[in-house]
Enzyme design. Structure first.
Site, PDB file in Angstrom:
ATOM      1  N   HIS A  34       0.833  -1.214   0.000  1.00 14.38           N
ATOM      2  CA  HIS A  34       0.000   0.000   0.000  1.00 14.38           C
ATOM      3  C   HIS A  34       0.868   1.265   0.000  1.00 14.38           C
ATOM      4  O   HIS A  34       0.444   2.302   0.509  1.00 14.38           O
ATOM      5  CB  HIS A  34      -0.992   0.000   1.171  1.00 14.38           C
ATOM      6  CG  HIS A  34      -2.121  -0.977   0.951  1.00 14.38           C
ATOM      7  ND1 HIS A  34      -3.364  -0.602   0.492  1.00 14.38           N
ATOM      8  CD2 HIS A  34      -2.172  -2.324   1.083  1.00 14.38           C
ATOM      9  CE1 HIS A  34      -4.139  -1.670   0.387  1.00 14.38           C
ATOM     10  NE2 HIS A  34      -3.436  -2.730   0.729  1.00 14.38           N
ATOM     11  N   ASP A  36       2.460   2.019  -3.061  1.00  8.48           N
ATOM     12  CA  ASP A  36       2.592   2.458  -4.468  1.00  8.48           C
ATOM     13  C   ASP A  36       1.731   3.681  -4.788  1.00  8.48           C
ATOM     14  O   ASP A  36       2.211   4.648  -5.371  1.00  8.48           O
ATOM     15  CB  ASP A  36       2.380   1.311  -5.466  1.00  8.48           C
ATOM     16  CG  ASP A  36       1.026   0.635  -5.438  1.00  8.48           C
ATOM     17  OD1 ASP A  36       0.230   0.896  -4.499  1.00  8.48           O
ATOM     18  OD2 ASP A  36       0.759  -0.164  -6.359  1.00  8.48           O
ATOM     19  N   GLY A 124      -4.372 -12.183  -4.321  1.00  2.00           N
ATOM     20  CA  GLY A 124      -3.394 -11.120  -4.111  1.00  2.00           C
ATOM     21  C   GLY A 124      -2.111 -11.346  -4.900  1.00  2.00           C
ATOM     22  O   GLY A 124      -1.061 -10.823  -4.549  1.00  2.00           O
ATOM     23  N   LEU A 125      -2.213 -12.128  -5.991  1.00  2.00           N
ATOM     24  CA  LEU A 125      -1.026 -12.376  -6.826  1.00  2.00           C
ATOM     25  C   LEU A 125      -1.171 -11.723  -8.208  1.00  2.00           C
ATOM     26  O   LEU A 125      -0.470 -12.071  -9.159  1.00  2.00           O
ATOM     27  CB  LEU A 125      -0.769 -13.880  -6.961  1.00  2.00           C
ATOM     28  CG  LEU A 125      -0.516 -14.616  -5.633  1.00  2.00           C
ATOM     29  CD1 LEU A 125      -0.364 -16.116  -5.865  1.00  2.00           C
ATOM     30  CD2 LEU A 125       0.716 -14.066  -4.910  1.00  2.00           C
ATOM     31  N   SER A 126      -2.116 -10.808  -8.302  1.00  2.00           N
ATOM     32  CA  SER A 126      -2.263  -9.955  -9.492  1.00  2.00           C
ATOM     33  C   SER A 126      -2.666 -10.683 -10.758  1.00  2.00           C
ATOM     34  O   SER A 126      -2.098 -10.464 -11.833  1.00  2.00           O
ATOM     35  CB  SER A 126      -0.976  -9.165  -9.750  1.00  2.00           C
ATOM     36  OG  SER A 126      -0.749  -8.311  -8.693  1.00  2.00           O
ATOM     37  N   SER A 127      -3.683 -11.524 -10.640  1.00  2.00           N
ATOM     38  CA  SER A 127      -4.205 -12.147 -11.858  1.00  2.00           C
ATOM     39  C   SER A 127      -4.746 -11.070 -12.796  1.00  2.00           C
ATOM     40  O   SER A 127      -4.576 -11.162 -14.024  1.00  2.00           O
ATOM     41  CB  SER A 127      -5.300 -13.161 -11.523  1.00  2.00           C
ATOM     42  OG  SER A 127      -6.324 -12.547 -10.775  1.00  2.00           O
ATOM     43  N   ASP A 172       1.567  -3.590  -9.671  1.00  2.00           N
ATOM     44  CA  ASP A 172       1.291  -4.910 -10.242  1.00  2.00           C
ATOM     45  C   ASP A 172       1.511  -4.917 -11.751  1.00  2.00           C
ATOM     46  O   ASP A 172       2.102  -5.846 -12.306  1.00  2.00           O
ATOM     47  CB  ASP A 172      -0.161  -5.325  -9.942  1.00  2.00           C
ATOM     48  CG  ASP A 172      -0.486  -5.257  -8.465  1.00  2.00           C
ATOM     49  OD1 ASP A 172       0.450  -5.189  -7.653  1.00  2.00           O
ATOM     50  OD2 ASP A 172      -1.685  -5.255  -8.124  1.00  2.00           O
TER      51      ASP A 172
HETATM   52  C1  GLA Z   1      -3.006  -4.299  -4.914  1.00  2.00           C
HETATM   53  C2  GLA Z   1      -2.899  -3.105  -5.854  1.00  2.00           C
HETATM   54  C3  GLA Z   1      -1.468  -2.555  -5.876  1.00  2.00           C
HETATM   55  C4  GLA Z   1      -0.955  -2.296  -4.460  1.00  2.00           C
HETATM   56  C5  GLA Z   1      -1.206  -3.516  -3.569  1.00  2.00           C
HETATM   57  C6  GLA Z   1      -0.879  -3.237  -2.124  1.00  2.00           C
HETATM   58  O1  GLA Z   1      -2.252  -5.358  -5.410  1.00  2.00           O
HETATM   59  O2  GLA Z   1      -3.274  -3.471  -7.161  1.00  2.00           O
HETATM   60  O3  GLA Z   1      -1.430  -1.381  -6.662  1.00  2.00           O
HETATM   61  O4  GLA Z   1      -1.514  -1.138  -3.927  1.00  2.00           O
HETATM   62  O5  GLA Z   1      -2.550  -3.949  -3.623  1.00  2.00           O
HETATM   63  O6  GLA Z   1       0.472  -3.025  -1.970  1.00  2.00           O
END
Ligand code: GLA
Length: 381
Positions: A34, A36, A124-127, A172
């Protein structure tokens, strides 16, 4: 991954060979959570889980996309009129991305696409970022666009902010576009300057999925962002990057306790992220371990984005690792995954402890992925 299944689905769907196959990875963030969207520092790595797209150009202005992982659903739309799709949620990532891409590259035409991926969703792995960056890579390849990793990430983030409705930062998308194999990437989210740091051969990145379904993610996420903005405004800076711990203490009485603690997390997390990346480059694993542990406590107590089963995983894995490795929650929070930097000879012990203790204590069963850091988006034509 073997792309033959993807290509054969493409041929069955569109009766021709794809012009290219592209890939974009998911990511794990080692530290810097959190930070970025507060123009701070993050330290992610691209992982060997991602999205693959087989693509070819069309001679008209239509985009037709088949999603293998959503029951082979097909979504189709015209570049001339891109609307939010209420029925097929997954399609809004592609619709949003193409809408923002068109504003900068109006020369693009239609495309046929088949998509598949193996990033666990909602973990939380940015799919979603991996999907967005793969779409941008596909269009950049098909239409020979001069779209570098930074520009692609900004477009992906814009699509998510403006079309999908999550006020995410840029981490991400940027790591998905620009990761390096075997490296983590220190990113300054203010200047977008990146510095790659080799990961030690002695350790593995182990991701433990708590399998706690992430509820209210977008609303809680957007709320955290607003609270940070409120804190910055009280301190008279345009983002928390411009604030210091001294400034925060000075203005403490003017803000609510919640806003104070949100700011405290972000300011201390930036310090920890720089310290951890520096320590990793010197092979000082004990310092990395401490920074990761403190990051978790800060996310738990000050930013309030962890849940009990995640805290439990961090506790039991932390007990095994001591200062020989690090562990913390990774990603946006409210469920999802824990990331651990584990000495290679301790990976099996970590797996065993999680297998033995997690389910009886929490009622959830965990998935464990031993990952490698991979390269960012690429195409094969
Ligand atoms: C998600 C958001 C990112 C970042 C993280 C927390 O993945 O997409 O931009 O803020 O949460 O670090």
């Amino acid at each position: 991954m073997d792309n033959s299944k993807l290509v054969s689905h493409f041929k069955n769907t569109f009766q021709c060979e794809p012009d290219c196959v592209v890939h974009a990875p998911g990511r794990v963030n080692l530290i810097g959570e959190h930070t970025d969207y507060n123009e701070g520092f993050v330290f992610p790595a691209a992982i060997n889980f991602g999205t693959w797209i087989a693509a070819s150009k069309r001679s008209d202005n239509n985009v037709v996309v088949r999603a293998l992982d959503y029951d082979y659903q097909v979504n189709a739309f015209s570049l001339n009129d891109i609307q939010f799709d209420e029925n097929q949620g997954w399609a809004n990532y592609i619709r949003g991305v193409i809408k923002v891409l068109l504003a900068d590259f109006p020369q693009i035409g239609g495309a046929n696409l088949v998509v598949t991926g193996n990033v666990p969703q909602g973990a939380g792995l940015s799919s979603s970022a991996s999907f967005e960056i793969a779409i941008l890579k596909a269009f950049a390849t098909l239409y020979a666009l001069s779209l570098d990793g930074i520009k692609a990430s900004m477009l992906g983030q814009k699509a998510e902010n403006e079309f999908v409705g999550c006020s995410c930062g840029i981490m991400d998308q940027l790591i998905s576009a620009m990761g390096h194999a075997g490296h983590a990437m220190l990113l300054d989210c203010q200047s977008l300057f990146v510095k790659y740091a080799p990961l030690p051969d002695s350790h593995q990145i182990v991701i433990i999925n708590s399998n706690v379904k992430r509820g209210l993610v977008d609303s809680e996420y957007n709320l955290r962002r607003q609270q940070c903005e409120q804190g910055a405004a009280i301190m008279g800076v345009s983002s928390l990057r411009g604030a210091s711990l001294d400034m925060l203490e000075e203005k403490k009485a003017e803000m609510s306790d919640v806003v104070y603690r949100r700011c405290l997390h972000v300011l201390t997390e930036n310090i920890r992220t720089l310290a951890a990346s520096e320590a990793l480059s010197k092979g000082d694993i004990a310092a990395v371990s401490r920074a990761m542990a403190e990051s978790h406590v800060s996310m738990r107590d000050d930013f309030e984005i962890t849940v009990k089963p995640i805290d439990y995983l961090v506790d039991i894995i932390g007990d095994v690792l001591g200062e020989k490795g690090g562990v913390r929650m990774t990603g946006g929070g409210f469920g999802g995954c824990v990331v651990a930097l584990v000495p290679s000879d301790t990976v099996d012990v970590v797996k065993q402890i999680v297998d033995e203790k997690y389910q009886p204590a929490t009622g959830y069963s965990a998935d464990i992925y031993v990952c490698t850091a991979t390269q960012g988006a690429f195409e094969k034509c």
